[in-house]
Motif scaffolding. Structure first.
Motif, mmCIF file in Angstrom:
data_model
loop_
_atom_site.group_PDB
_atom_site.id
_atom_site.type_symbol
_atom_site.label_atom_id
_atom_site.label_comp_id
_atom_site.label_asym_id
_atom_site.label_seq_id
_atom_site.Cartn_x
_atom_site.Cartn_y
_atom_site.Cartn_z
ATOM 1 N N LYS A 21 0.905 -1.252 0.079
ATOM 2 C CA LYS A 21 -0.112 -0.018 0.030
ATOM 3 C C LYS A 21 0.700 1.215 0.090
ATOM 4 O O LYS A 21 1.903 1.414 0.757
ATOM 5 C CB LYS A 21 -0.908 -0.037 1.097
ATOM 6 N N LYS A 139 -5.761 -2.921 -8.525
ATOM 7 C CA LYS A 139 -5.331 -2.157 -7.442
ATOM 8 C C LYS A 139 -6.670 -1.176 -7.350
ATOM 9 O O LYS A 139 -7.385 -1.048 -8.305
ATOM 10 C CB LYS A 139 -3.913 -1.165 -7.759
ATOM 11 N N THR A 140 -6.595 -0.636 -6.168
ATOM 12 C CA THR A 140 -7.624 0.385 -5.981
ATOM 13 C C THR A 140 -7.218 1.776 -5.529
ATOM 14 O O THR A 140 -5.861 1.915 -4.893
ATOM 15 C CB THR A 140 -8.503 -0.102 -4.636
ATOM 16 N N ARG A 141 -7.671 2.750 -5.694
ATOM 17 C CA ARG A 141 -7.078 4.142 -5.727
ATOM 18 C C ARG A 141 -7.787 5.030 -5.152
ATOM 19 O O ARG A 141 -9.099 5.164 -5.579
ATOM 20 C CB ARG A 141 -6.597 4.403 -7.151
ATOM 21 N N THR A 142 -7.774 5.525 -4.027
ATOM 22 C CA THR A 142 -8.505 6.496 -3.196
ATOM 23 C C THR A 142 -7.941 7.618 -2.530
ATOM 24 O O THR A 142 -6.608 7.596 -2.477
ATOM 25 C CB THR A 142 -9.190 5.618 -1.918
ATOM 26 N N THR A 143 -8.672 8.788 -2.530
ATOM 27 C CA THR A 143 -8.333 9.741 -2.056
ATOM 28 C C THR A 143 -9.000 10.554 -0.869
ATOM 29 O O THR A 143 -10.020 10.120 -0.780
ATOM 30 C CB THR A 143 -8.193 11.071 -3.211
ATOM 31 N N GLU A 153 -3.506 10.730 -1.351
ATOM 32 C CA GLU A 153 -3.734 9.384 -2.202
ATOM 33 C C GLU A 153 -3.442 8.274 -1.951
ATOM 34 O O GLU A 153 -1.859 7.948 -1.674
ATOM 35 C CB GLU A 153 -3.142 9.593 -3.815
ATOM 36 N N GLU A 154 -4.135 7.006 -1.620
ATOM 37 C CA GLU A 154 -3.787 5.792 -1.340
ATOM 38 C C GLU A 154 -3.862 4.768 -2.489
ATOM 39 O O GLU A 154 -5.103 4.896 -2.809
ATOM 40 C CB GLU A 154 -4.563 5.311 -0.068
ATOM 41 N N ILE A 155 -2.812 3.918 -2.797
ATOM 42 C CA ILE A 155 -2.914 2.953 -3.726
ATOM 43 C C ILE A 155 -2.583 1.496 -3.176
ATOM 44 O O ILE A 155 -1.626 1.138 -2.588
ATOM 45 C CB ILE A 155 -1.871 3.399 -4.925
ATOM 46 N N TYR A 157 -2.560 -2.557 -3.696
ATOM 47 C CA TYR A 157 -2.266 -3.687 -4.658
ATOM 48 C C TYR A 157 -2.837 -4.972 -4.120
ATOM 49 O O TYR A 157 -2.760 -5.317 -2.992
ATOM 50 C CB TYR A 157 -0.827 -3.755 -4.997
#
Length: 443
Positions: A21, A139-143, A153-155, A157
């Motif tokens: 992450k 992957k997910t991408r959240t802000t 921003e968090e990525i 996997y």
């Protein structure tokens, strides 16, 4: 996709591995590099072109099929399986219809050389379907905003192990050593079609045989299947790659990494910090990356009907007919069907593909409208939906006019949709200008 996004079931989640992450701050005015912008531009252009092009191909093919079927439905000459020499000579050079109530006899039996597997005697097509055990990275991408109002921003996997019809390169994964996908491919998928087959007094050409896709898995339970199965025990697939029959329709080859590969993966895993990363998903593996499974299926109809051109010459060969509009007319369908039934079945199948392409065009319009509306102004969902519907109607009606040459009503729909899309865009531009003017006044 990711478990946190709710797109994985509980069973799937238990077989997943959670990767690394990353968290970073988004600086104001941040922009992508020139390379990323160029790649994004190429992708956008490809999407812009691909939607209408794909729909145009299916619409045009459906139109050509409709023209050909309408023209030749009354011209097809019906012939018996054992037609007389006089009937055959009179029909040469024409499109004919033939039905055989018995299985076809290929002139050269089909077989898979690598597996030493003979196809059933009546098989005119043989297909090998190969699946690969591979890791799939998502992957997910959240802000979010922190306590100081800065955007974070968090990525995250994720990795899921499963069977795929293609190999997945893992060299660009975030953790390529922990989720290494071996790229072995000793038995790729392929389809073989007999050069010709006998149907009574006629020889059916490969071009006609290849039109049938009524594949059924090879049954290894009977005496004939057991004999065919025994011939695979001493095959190159069994000797060199360890393929073995595991029941049902599947042959399985387990991957055995070399000692050097194991040492290199351990060193790479230690460098990326995944060497001692054990998770619950490791206990539920359904396969090992690099494993391969294969199954075989055939087209071996007990009876069949054909439409094609009876070629001139000494041999009564039925082959693909090329119309004046360069459309290939030739069909093979399992069972007994007359000319009208065969043409209707083939046209309905193509019509289904056309409907599917129109659905994809609507999805394309949704994506394009979202990009367009966001680029002009942050519009409402109603404006976004209106733009999507208008764009889809404009493109589809334009394709309809170009391909089918229909009534002026369709052309009017095209023009009206374009005008409506223009007014929605103009409304967004005007609102953006108004908001900018209000912002300048407040400053």
């Amino acid at each position: 996709r990711g478990w946190v996004a709710g797109t994985w079931s509980a069973a799937e989640a238990s077989k997943m591995r959670v990767g690394r992450k990353y968290t970073r701050r988004i600086t104001p005015g941040e922009s992508n590099s020139c390379l990323m912008q160029a790649i994004a531009l190429v992708l956008v252009l490809a999407i812009v072109v691909s939607g209408p092009a794909y729909c145009y191909y299916h619409e045009n093919y459906t139109r050509e099929m409709s023209i050909a079927f309408t023209e030749y439905e009354g011209k097809v000459v019906p012939l018996r399986e054992h037609a007389s020499p006089a009937e055959i000579e009179a029909a040469r050079g024409n499109v004919v219809h033939v039905h055989t109530p018995r299985p076809l006899t290929p002139h050269e039996p089909l077989s898979d050389g690598f597996f030493a597997l003979p196809a059933p005697p009546a098989a005119v097509r043989l297909r090998r379907d190969t699946e690969y055990c591979q890791w799939l990275e998502t992957k997910t991408r959240t802000t979010r905003e922190d306590a100081h109002g800065e955007r974070i921003e968090e990525i995250q996997y994720y990795y899921a192990l499963g069977w795929h019809s293609h190999r997945i390169p893992s060299v660009l994964f975030d953790q390529p050593f922990a989720h290494h996908n071996p790229q072995r491919d000793p038995a790729p998928s392929y389809t073989a079609t007999a050069a010709s087959a006998s149907a009574g007094a006629f020889t059916i050409d490969r071009s006609i045989l290849a039109t049938s896709s009524a594949f059924v898995p090879i049954d290894f339970s009977g005496s004939g299947g057991q004999q065919a199965l025994q011939s695979t025990f001493a095959s190159a697939a069994a000797y060199h790659e360890g393929f073995r029959h595991i029941g049902g329709h599947w042959f399985y080859s387990a991957y055995e990494p070399s000692m050097l590969e194991g040492l290199m993966r351990a060193a790479g895993g230690y460098a990326e910090g995944s060497l001692f990363d054990w998770q619950i998903g490791d206990l539920f593996k359904q396969c090992t990356p690099g494993d391969i499974r294969v199954r075989f299926s055939v087209v071996a109809p007990g009876s069949a009907s054909f439409i094609g051109e009876l070629l001139r010459g000494t041999v009564s060969t039925v082959s693909m007919h090329i119309t004046d509009r360069e459309f290939e007319l030739g069909l093979m369908q399992e069972g007994e069907h007359n000319v009208a039934e065969m043409l209707e079945t083939a046209f309905q199948a193509q019509l289904y593909s056309t409907y599917w392409s129109r659905g994809l065009l609507f999805g394309w319009a949704l994506v394009m409208s979202l990009v367009w509306v966001k680029a002009l102004h942050d519009g409402s969902w109603g404006e976004y939906f209106a733009a999507s519907m208008l764009l889809f109607a404009a493109v589809w009606s334009a394709l309809t006019v170009v391909v089918w040459s229909l009534s002026p009503l369709i052309a009017l729909v095209c023009v009206g949709s374009c005008v409506g899309f223009y007014f929605v865009s103009a409304r967004l531009v005007a609102r953006r200008a108004y908001d900018q003017a209000e912002a300048e006044k407040s400053e």
